[in-house]
Scaffold this motif. Sequence first.
Motif, PDB file in Angstrom:
ATOM      1  N   THR B  26      -5.980   2.234 -60.189  1.00  0.00           N
ATOM      2  CA  THR B  26      -6.003   2.745 -58.884  1.00  0.00           C
ATOM      3  C   THR B  26      -6.561   3.900 -59.013  1.00  0.00           C
ATOM      4  O   THR B  26      -6.852   4.880 -58.029  1.00  0.00           O
ATOM      5  N   ASP B  29      -9.911   3.736 -57.967  1.00  0.00           N
ATOM      6  CA  ASP B  29     -10.006   3.591 -56.279  1.00  0.00           C
ATOM      7  C   ASP B  29      -9.656   4.715 -55.505  1.00  0.00           C
ATOM      8  O   ASP B  29     -10.259   4.963 -54.479  1.00  0.00           O
ATOM      9  N   GLU B  30      -8.779   5.644 -56.085  1.00  0.00           N
ATOM     10  CA  GLU B  30      -8.394   6.764 -55.376  1.00  0.00           C
ATOM     11  C   GLU B  30      -9.499   8.021 -55.646  1.00  0.00           C
ATOM     12  O   GLU B  30      -9.745   8.751 -54.603  1.00  0.00           O
ATOM     13  N   PRO B  33     -13.648   8.141 -54.220  1.00  0.00           N
ATOM     14  CA  PRO B  33     -13.844   8.583 -53.084  1.00  0.00           C
ATOM     15  C   PRO B  33     -13.498  10.068 -53.063  1.00  0.00           C
ATOM     16  O   PRO B  33     -14.024  10.886 -52.081  1.00  0.00           O
ATOM     17  N   ALA B  89      -7.382   8.251 -48.360  1.00  0.00           N
ATOM     18  CA  ALA B  89      -7.133   7.135 -46.975  1.00  0.00           C
ATOM     19  C   ALA B  89      -7.338   5.706 -47.120  1.00  0.00           C
ATOM     20  O   ALA B  89      -6.568   4.984 -46.654  1.00  0.00           O
ATOM     21  N   ASP B  90      -7.977   5.308 -48.214  1.00  0.00           N
ATOM     22  CA  ASP B  90      -8.336   3.968 -48.220  1.00  0.00           C
ATOM     23  C   ASP B  90      -7.606   3.449 -49.647  1.00  0.00           C
ATOM     24  O   ASP B  90      -8.045   2.604 -50.031  1.00  0.00           O
ATOM     25  N   SER B  91      -6.541   4.233 -50.027  1.00  0.00           N
ATOM     26  CA  SER B  91      -6.104   3.709 -51.644  1.00  0.00           C
ATOM     27  C   SER B  91      -5.340   2.460 -51.316  1.00  0.00           C
ATOM     28  O   SER B  91      -4.749   2.187 -50.306  1.00  0.00           O
ATOM     29  N   PRO B  92      -5.617   1.629 -52.197  1.00  0.00           N
ATOM     30  CA  PRO B  92      -4.651   0.301 -52.218  1.00  0.00           C
ATOM     31  C   PRO B  92      -3.458   0.750 -52.446  1.00  0.00           C
ATOM     32  O   PRO B  92      -2.429  -0.396 -52.223  1.00  0.00           O
ATOM     33  N   ASN B  94      -1.592   2.851 -50.807  1.00  0.00           N
ATOM     34  CA  ASN B  94      -0.826   3.186 -49.487  1.00  0.00           C
ATOM     35  C   ASN B  94      -0.055   1.976 -48.904  1.00  0.00           C
ATOM     36  O   ASN B  94      -0.644   0.954 -48.891  1.00  0.00           O
ATOM     37  N   GLY B 107      -1.296   8.171 -48.326  1.00  0.00           N
ATOM     38  CA  GLY B 107      -2.401   8.909 -48.849  1.00  0.00           C
ATOM     39  C   GLY B 107      -2.572  10.296 -48.605  1.00  0.00           C
ATOM     40  O   GLY B 107      -3.504  10.889 -49.428  1.00  0.00           O
TER      41      GLY B 107
END
Lengths: 78, 239
Positions: B26, B29-30, B33, B89-92, B94, B107
Motif C-alpha cells: 500500500t 497505493d498511497e 498519488p 484520499a483514495d488509500s485502500p 482508509n 487518509g
Amino acid sequence: MPLDLAPRLSDPDALFAALVAAHEGLSPGASRRLDAKLVLLLANHIGDTGVVLDALRVAQETGEPADEPTDEPAEEPA
Amino acid sequence: VQDADNLGWKLAAAVQGRATDALVRTYDDERIPAADENILHSTRATDFITPKTGAARAYRDAALALAGQHEFARALVNSGRLSRPARLADSPLNAVGDLWPGCLPPGTPAVDAPVLDASLPRDGQPDWLLRHLGGSGFTLLVFGAGTPALPGIATVRIAPDALHDVRGLAAARYGAPPGACVLLRPDQHVAAGFRAFDAGRILNAVRHVMGQQAGAQQAGAQQAGLQQAAQPAALQAVA
C-alpha cells in the motif's frame, strides 16, 4: 449559479468603448497584462470557479476570426 | 518526510509479522498519488515562476501586480506549495468509520493543537498534541470521558484531567463532538473516525489497515465480536 448569458449591462456601448479606450497606446504586452488583471479581478468577484470556467469554455467555443496569429511572441523588453 | 513515515511503520509491521506484505504494497497505493500531487504542485509553481507562453507571463505579471495592493491576488502568487502534506484520499487503508460534517476523513494527516498535559505538576505543562500521536503503534484519540483500553492501541484522551484542550482548538480542528474517537495510524494519518467509542468497530478498523481484511465491510460491535471469535489470530496480530 450557472453562467448568465442573458443581456445584463445597462449601457453596453459605454462599457465597450471604455474597454477599447483603456488599451489605446499600450504595447501588446501591456495590453495583455491589462486584460489579465481585469480577468483576475472579475474572477475573484464572481468567486465561483465553475462559473469562470463555464465562461472560459463559452469564450473558447465561440467563433474566432480566421487568420489570426495564435500566440504572438508577445514580450516587449522588460 | 511523509514518504519515509509512510514506509517505515509498514516495513516494521511486516518484518515483525504483525502485518502481511499487502500492507507494504500500500506504500505504492498511497505514495504514487501523493508523488503525482507533489509533481502537480511543483509544475504549477515552476510554470508560475518561469512562464512558458506570453499568456502565462501576462497572467503571472497581472497576479503579481494585483498582489501588491489586493489581498485576493496574493493567493494566486505561487512561489511553491510543497509544504502541505498530501491527503491519502483514495488509500485502500482508509477504514470504515463514521463521517460527519467537519470531521477529518480517513487518509488526512493528523493536525496539531496546543494542549496542557494535566498529568504533569503545576496545572499542566504546555504541550502539542502531535507529540502524543502515532509512533510505534496505533493511537485512539478520544474526546471526552474515559474509554476501556484496547489491545495494541494507545489511548490519548482530550479532557481537562488528561490532555486539556484549553482553547478548544483540538476539538475544533478535528471537528470532534464530545465522545468522538479518531483512530490514527503510526504515521499520524487518520485511519477512521467514530462518533462514539465502539471497541469492535475500532479493532475492526485496525485489522483492516493491517491487512486482515475484516474491516472492509461496515460492522457493528456485535458483528465485529463474532469476527473476533472466528479469527483469534487477528487479535493477536493487533497486540
